[in-house]
Design an enzyme around this catalytic site. Structure first.
Site, PDB file in Angstrom:
ATOM      1  N   CYS A 155      22.544  -4.126   8.003  1.00  0.00           N
ATOM      2  CA  CYS A 155      22.754  -4.674   8.906  1.00  0.00           C
ATOM      3  C   CYS A 155      24.132  -3.048   9.537  1.00  0.00           C
ATOM      4  CB  CYS A 155      22.667  -5.746  10.114  1.00  0.00           C
ATOM      5  SG  CYS A 155      20.913  -6.560   9.868  1.00  0.00           S
ATOM      6  N   THR A 201      37.958  -5.829   1.107  1.00  0.00           N
ATOM      7  CA  THR A 201      38.100  -4.797   1.905  1.00  0.00           C
ATOM      8  C   THR A 201      39.539  -4.436   2.355  1.00  0.00           C
ATOM      9  OG1 THR A 201      35.489  -6.010   2.666  1.00  0.00           O
ATOM     10  CG2 THR A 201      37.232  -4.465   4.448  1.00  0.00           C
TER      11      THR A 201
END
Ligand code: PLP
Length: 393
Positions: A327, A73
């Site tokens: 989610c 990331t």
């Protein structure tokens, strides 16, 4: 039955004991800062140097082209924001794909807020990009084309060599998020025409908390990046902060093992995956998500219609798999990848990702087949009874 059968290797992998062994001295007695010039520091500095060579060797680049980060990331953020900041006077357009990982998509959305224009390319129903669509998307003001190598949910392999050629023919950099590919398939960044590539240790049996960015230093596509983290000037000024020596050593060892065992691992894991997939697709009303062959050997994303993926996961008890939903902070949404390949919400919510790895065995796969069949059958029966009850039959 083993306590846990772990088929969620695309989420993260178990640390290989050989990697832990290599890391241990740097968690215990060799704790010096790799930047320190005393004798103690020299030892850790040498270990970092060795790990950098192991990582560079895995992807066919120079050691100076590896920048250690905390994760894929962070590497993605550094690459995309770094290019955007450095080349904004040349253009403010970036091309990426609708099925990328949120690390790419959310970084691009952030840049949209800063005045950049992003094109999110659609994929075909098999998850692959149409090269004509890519060609048509690149403009005069495009500064970066970013296309993931392997998709984390359905495993499809994008034709990145061809896409890199398109980007370069228009004078644009090509980046790939290699997080699901590095350590699993052979990658040579020069042969593939990659200018920037992100990856992460924990996806190929290394530790969590360590990632890397490959940044091309050689002409004709030498990339200049502005850092996103400022400080002591570590990692050529691109990523300040004291080096995570145990993590780096672990990443290096994981890379060395991957290089040695990749071919045999791919064969063994591929055979297990094919066996699992063939058996599961024998269940009625099931189908595969993603291209059947242009796909990584370890993953199988299967839609089991009429059975809710969450309920399947509960029913599978000690078997760890992943469902077709993602989610967000407030709600559970159907996977953006499954939606992008044309699945309905219901189909996405009935999809399960089985991702295999180095430590899975045939016995485990036999159990998974047997248990999945049982659970899906009982959920469908339950569904049928409740429908009949509602209809008063
Ligand atoms: N890119 C892809 C394709 C991934 O699968 C993941 C992790 O799931 C990431 C990026 C982010 O990796 P990390 O957890 O190292 O930040």
């Amino acid at each position: 039955m083993p306590k846990i059968i772990y088929l969620d290797n695309n989420a993260t992998t178990k640390l290989d004991p050989r990697v832990l062994e290599a890391m241990m001295p740097f968690l215990t007695e060799s704790y010096a800062n790799a930047a320190s010039t005393h004798l103690f520091g020299v030892k850790t500095h040498e270990a970092v140097k060795n790990a950098r060579a192991q990582v560079a060797n895995l992807i066919g680049c120079e050691t100076s082209e590896i920048i250690f980060t905390s994760s894929a990331t962070e590497a993605i953020n550094l690459a995309i924001k770094g290019v955007a900041e450095t080349y904004k006077d040349k253009g403010k357009h970036i091309v990426t794909v609708a099925t990328e990982h949120p690390a790419v998509l959310d970084t691009c959305r952030y840049l949209e807020g800063k005045g950049f224009e992003i094109t999110y390319l659609p994929v075909q129903s098999d998850g692959l990009l149409d090269l004509d669509v890519v060609r048509a998307s690149v403009r005069e003001d495009t500064i970066l084309v970013s296309v993931m190598l392997v998709n984390n949910e359905i495993g499809v392999l994008q034709p990145i060599k061809e896409i890199a050629e398109i980007a370069h023919s228009r004078g644009t950099f090509f980046m790939t998020d290699g997080t699901q590919a590095v350590g699993k398939i052979p990658i040579n960044v020069s042969e593939l025409g990659i200018d920037l590539m992100s990856f992460s240790g924990h996806k190929f049996y290394g530790p969590k908390g360590i990632g890397a960015l490959y940044v091309r230093c050689k002409r004709p596509n030498k990339v200049k990046l502005n850092p996103i983290i400022h400080g002591g000037g570590h990692e050529k000024g691109l990523r300040s902060g004291t080096l995570n020596v145990p993590g780096i050593v672990g990443l290096g060892k994981a890379a060395e093992i991957a290089k040695q065992e990749m071919a045999s691992g791919a064969k063994r894991i591929g055979e297990l995956r094919n066996y699992l997939e063939t058996e599961l697709l024998k269940i009625e009303h099931t189908f595969l998500n993603g291209h059947p062959t242009k796909r990584l050997y370890n993953v199988s994303n299967i839609c089991l219609k009429g059975a809710d993926a969450d309920a399947i996961m509960v029913g599978l008890k000690g078997i760890m798999v992943s469902n077709g939903s993602a989610c967000s902070s407030t709600k559970i949404e159907p996977s953006h990848v499954l939606k992008a390949v044309g699945r309905s919400d219901e189909e996405a919510y009935s999809s399960i990702r089985f991702s295999l790895g180095r430590f899975n065995t045939k016995i485990e796969i036999d159990i998974v087949i047997q248990e999945t069949k049982k659970v899906v059958e009982s959920l469908r029966l339950l569904d049928m009874y409740s429908t009949l009850r509602v209809q008063g039959k």
